[in-house]
Design a protein around this motif. Structure first.
Motif, PDB file in Angstrom:
ATOM      1  N   GLU A 337       0.828  -1.197   0.000  1.00  0.00           N
ATOM      2  CA  GLU A 337       0.000   0.000   0.000  1.00  0.00           C
ATOM      3  C   GLU A 337       0.872   1.261   0.000  1.00  0.00           C
ATOM      4  O   GLU A 337       1.875   1.330   0.709  1.00  0.00           O
ATOM      5  N   ASP A 387      -3.406   3.841  -2.782  1.00  0.00           N
ATOM      6  CA  ASP A 387      -3.470   2.771  -3.779  1.00  0.00           C
ATOM      7  C   ASP A 387      -2.711   1.527  -3.336  1.00  0.00           C
ATOM      8  O   ASP A 387      -1.717   1.614  -2.585  1.00  0.00           O
ATOM      9  N   SER A 388      -3.139   0.378  -3.856  1.00  0.00           N
ATOM     10  CA  SER A 388      -2.327  -0.840  -3.808  1.00  0.00           C
ATOM     11  C   SER A 388      -1.433  -0.813  -5.036  1.00  0.00           C
ATOM     12  O   SER A 388      -1.919  -0.653  -6.165  1.00  0.00           O
ATOM     13  N   GLU A 407      -8.414  -1.683  -9.422  1.00  0.00           N
ATOM     14  CA  GLU A 407      -9.653  -2.201  -8.829  1.00  0.00           C
ATOM     15  C   GLU A 407      -9.620  -2.211  -7.305  1.00  0.00           C
ATOM     16  O   GLU A 407     -10.651  -2.357  -6.647  1.00  0.00           O
ATOM     17  N   ARG A 408      -8.421  -2.044  -6.724  1.00  0.00           N
ATOM     18  CA  ARG A 408      -8.313  -2.000  -5.261  1.00  0.00           C
ATOM     19  C   ARG A 408      -8.292  -0.569  -4.711  1.00  0.00           C
ATOM     20  O   ARG A 408      -8.106  -0.373  -3.520  1.00  0.00           O
ATOM     21  N   ARG A 409      -8.466   0.429  -5.563  1.00  0.00           N
ATOM     22  CA  ARG A 409      -8.346   1.824  -5.112  1.00  0.00           C
ATOM     23  C   ARG A 409      -9.451   2.144  -4.103  1.00  0.00           C
ATOM     24  O   ARG A 409     -10.640   1.963  -4.388  1.00  0.00           O
TER      25      ARG A 409
END
Length: 792
Positions: A337, A387-388, A407-409
């Motif tokens: 992260e 973000d990741s 898609e992980r935001r």
């Protein structure tokens, strides 16, 4: 068409001969790593073959080298059922995993176990790097390549026959003889590091998407429905085994791979036989150490029981063989992260974004920071705080963020903004501007770098400037490490490099970590540095864009700091490899009053440069009047027009004073060019500038009327050499110094202009590129012998 069309029979014979010769060259280049002809000769043969096939299309066959360029795009890939499954390997992540594997192998073969009196029976293993690419199956029938397929799920893959045919080092027809009538070769298609970098550079240039790593690039290239795209990508194959065959193969893995090599298939150059697991462990460590020097990416080492009979006895479990294992290296890419972005201030004031990460293990090291390079890179990645991100670490390279998992935001992700004020000194932060100069015009665009304008009033810049000034390749002041420099600046003892030469015993001994002896040693080291070479001093000044090689060039060519300091940008561009932007940086640096003051203080405090002298003979009378006129960038006056003006008028003053009637006498000088010339010199500032440049050329001895001196010829003058790999008899620095003393330029990258490459053990992508370009390559022994010959 060829110059004279050959009759069909003669054409068929010539085509067959050309195909045979090109295949032989491909084999020597890709498999033996022994190129037999220069690239130009190979290209000539290929061009002749293509022309003959165009004249006689009825003679074109599937195995012709010309058929690698790719045909029409496919609507979709077909499926291929693997008759012999393409199984995956078990993984060893720790050394104990490898020891357990060896124990299971010996138990499975019912070999004597070790005891107090011995280590027991040892198994022979084949060892080779595990390439990070895409596993493929190549089916040959009667020596002809008939099908290529991906591994897929191990049982069923995709038919990529049209694409694998475009890979240059895959033989379309097997070489030699003795191969089975049916032979399915297993291997890895990968993209070499140099090819990957070149591909990404092209993608950026064309506005395309870049690839995260060579494996993704190779996989994406092979799965193109249009094989012409695959053909344009720098892919290579490394064969590592055999699936289906109708017999006739050697009885062990290494001999089988050697047979494949004899039939034209490339195998790993790092292939080795290990007797027992201890030698496997040694091999793993050795490959790990040279990993970064290899021309391709690897993610581990594959160990296989060498004897096929023993492999059959051990058999399989679930979906992996009991006789092979992949000992993986620690992962170089991980997901973590992005906690925040801080901005660091460098020696030239550049504000660099640094990612602060949630700590993660990458390649065996805990990573909590990563470089983001500049704000253009932040924008390219589209990265936001929260973000990741995918983080990569390779060897000693600073960890970097490769991409964002969009898609992980999280909903509260925040954009990254450049600070308006310097985080260290509070001065304004400005974006750099790029000035592009062409004939009569200047265009200004925004650069990718933001800078603090505080200069040496900014402690961050001051510290970095002094750290650079005292570094080994600059003034070489031993004992002045980063922490000590920080103390000196923080305590107010040093406000410029010149202040180092006023430090007293009483001031230094009070610093943390110093006692009587260390204080005396540091002061002695500072005193010793008072007589640097001119090149070292110029490099130590930290002029933007002036590295070690440019500093050496300035010192050698102009001979004195006085000339360098007052040289106009246009005069500096007469030196090789000094372009307009670098010339303006040098001129601006010496034009700054503060920089001149620091240099004056250094001289007052006993810093005296060695090796100062006259202008180098190579540059005496190096300017011509025609070249001078061309450098003025007068609109519509190109090199040819400048030559005609010089021939007609003979001097700058005559050209400046030429009227319309005079200009009409110049051969083929059109009205537009004549008007541009008159408009240019009618502007007083342009005429004044031209006269100032000419006056300096005359003062320096570079003017076309100056006396031309005889240059003492150095044996390697004008040549560019590259050093790669490890040298044992001398250090790379020593080798570089010896080459430069003989007149050579030592570069960091290989190009078509490179004269020679010196390759020690561990040479990787540079050696591969040298071989690809057909350059002269010397090992260390040959290099030393050549040096001795040149110095006689």
């Amino acid at each position: 068409m060829t110059d004279a069309a050959l009759p069909a029979q003669q054409a068929a014979e010539r085509i067959a001969a050309l195909r045979s010769e090109i295949d032989a060259h491909n084999y020597r280049y890709y498999v033996l790593d022994e190129p037999s002809v220069p690239d130009a000769e190979y290209d000539r043969l290929f061009k002749e073959l293509r022309a003959l096939e165009a004249e006689h299309p009825e003679l074109v066959t599937a195995e012709s080298p010309t058929q690698r360029v790719g045909g029409e795009a496919l609507a979709a890939f077909g499926q291929v059922r693997h008759e012999v499954p393409m199984l995956s390997l078990g993984n060893a992540f720790e050394e104990q995993d490898l020891l357990d594997f060896d124990r299971r192998v010996r138990e499975g073969l019912d070999l004597p176990a070790g005891d107090l009196f011995g280590g027991g029976a040892e198994v022979e293993y084949s060892c080779e790097p595990k390439l990070d690419g895409l596993a493929v199956s190549l089916l040959y029938e009667n020596g002809q390549l008939v099908r290529g397929a991906t591994r897929g799920d191990g049982s069923t893959g995709e038919d990529i026959s049209a694409n694998v045919r475009t890979v240059r080092n895959i033989p379309l027809k097997l070489h030699g003889s003795g191969w089975p009538a049916v032979l399915e070769v297993r291997g890895e298609i990968y993209m070499p590091k140099a090819g990957f970098e070149a591909l990404n550079a092209r993608q950026l240039e064309n506005g395309g998407k870049t690839f995260a790593n060579p494996r993704n690039a190779a996989a994406g290239s092979l799965r193109q429905l249009d094989p012409r795209i695959t053909a344009s990508r720098p892919l290579e194959l490394c064969a590592y085994g055999v699936g289906r065959s109708d017999g006739g193969l050697p009885g062990n893995h290494i001999d089988m791979l050697k047979a494949l090599k004899g039939w034209g298939l490339p195998i790993s150059r790092e292939l080795k036989l290990a007797k027992g697991i201890a030698e496997c462990r040694t091999y793993y460590q050795a490959i790990g150490e040279k990993r970064d020097a290899l021309a391709y990416e690897i993610d581990g080492v594959v160990f296989k029981v060498n004897d096929f009979a023993q492999q059959r006895e051990l058999g399989f479990r679930a979906r992996e063989p009991r006789w092979a294992i992949a000992h993986k290296f620690p992962a170089r890419e991980e997901i973590t992260e992005l906690l925040g972005v801080e901005f660091q201030v460098g020696r030239t004031g550049a504000i660099t974004p640094v990612a602060r990460l949630k700590p993660v293990q990458v390649a065996g090291v805990t990573v909590s920071n990563a470089t983001l390079h500049n704000m253009d890179e932040v924008a390219r990645l589209g990265v936001m705080i929260g973000d990741s991100v995918i983080v990569r670490r390779a060897g000693d390279v600073i960890p970097q963020i490769l991409g964002v998992i969009a898609e992980r935001r999280p909903a509260d992700a925040r954009a990254v903004h450049v600070p308006e004020r310097c985080p260290v000194c509070g001065s304004a932060v400005e974006r750099t501007q790029l000035v592009k100069r062409s004939k009569g015009r200047e265009s200004v665009s925004e650069g990718s770098i933001y800078r603090c304008v505080g200069r040496l009033a900014c402690q961050a810049q001051l510290k970095q400037a002094i750290i650079h000034f005292v570094s080994r390749r600059a003034m070489d002041i031993d004992g002045l490490g980063d922490k000590i420099v920080e103390q000196l600046v923080d305590k107010g003892l040093v406000a410029s490099p010149a202040d180092l030469y006023t430090l007293t015993y009483e001031q230094v001994v009070e610093l943390e970590g110093f006692a009587e002896l260390s204080t005396k040693n540091l002061l002695a080291s500072i005193d010793k540095s008072r007589t640097p070479s001119l090149a070292r001093f110029i490099f130590a000044l930290g002029i933007p864009d002036v590295g070690e090689e440019t500093a050496k060039l300035l010192a050698r060519a102009l001979g004195s700091l006085e000339r360098i300091g007052k040289a106009l940008p246009e005069v500096l561009t007469y030196l090789p490899d000094v372009g307009g932007e670098v010339a303006h940086e040098i001129h601006s640096f010496f034009g700054d009053a503060h920089n001149r003051e620091v240099i004056a203080q250094l001289r007052e405090r006993g810093v005296a440069f060695q090796e100062e002298g006259e202008l180098h003979a190579e540059f005496a009378a190096c300017a011509s009047l025609a070249g001078f006129i061309d450098k003025l960038n007068i609109p519509f006056i190109a090199a040819t027009g400048a030559e005609r003006l010089a021939a007609r008028f003979g001097s700058l003053e005559a050209i400046i004073g030429a009227d319309w009637l005079d200009l009409r006498q110049v051969e083929r000088l059109n009205e537009k060019a004549a008007r541009a010339l008159r408009d240019f010199f009618d502007a007083p500032e342009n005429a004044e500038r031209a006269r100032a440049i000419e006056a300096q050329l005359r003062e320096f001895g570079m003017h076309w009327d100056s006396e031309r001196k005889a240059a003492a010829g150095l044996p390697l003058a004008g040549q560019t050499w590259v050093l790669t790999g490890t040298l044992e008899a001398m250090s790379r620095d020593q080798a570089k110094e010896r080459l430069e003393a003989l007149g050579a330029k030592v570069a960091g990258s290989v190009s078509a202009k490179t004269h020679c490459v010196v390759a020690g053990p561990g040479a990787g992508s540079k050696l591969a590129k040298a071989n690809e370009l057909g350059l002269k390559v010397l090992d260390e022994a040959q290099f030393i012998a050549e040096l001795e010959t040149l110095q006689q």
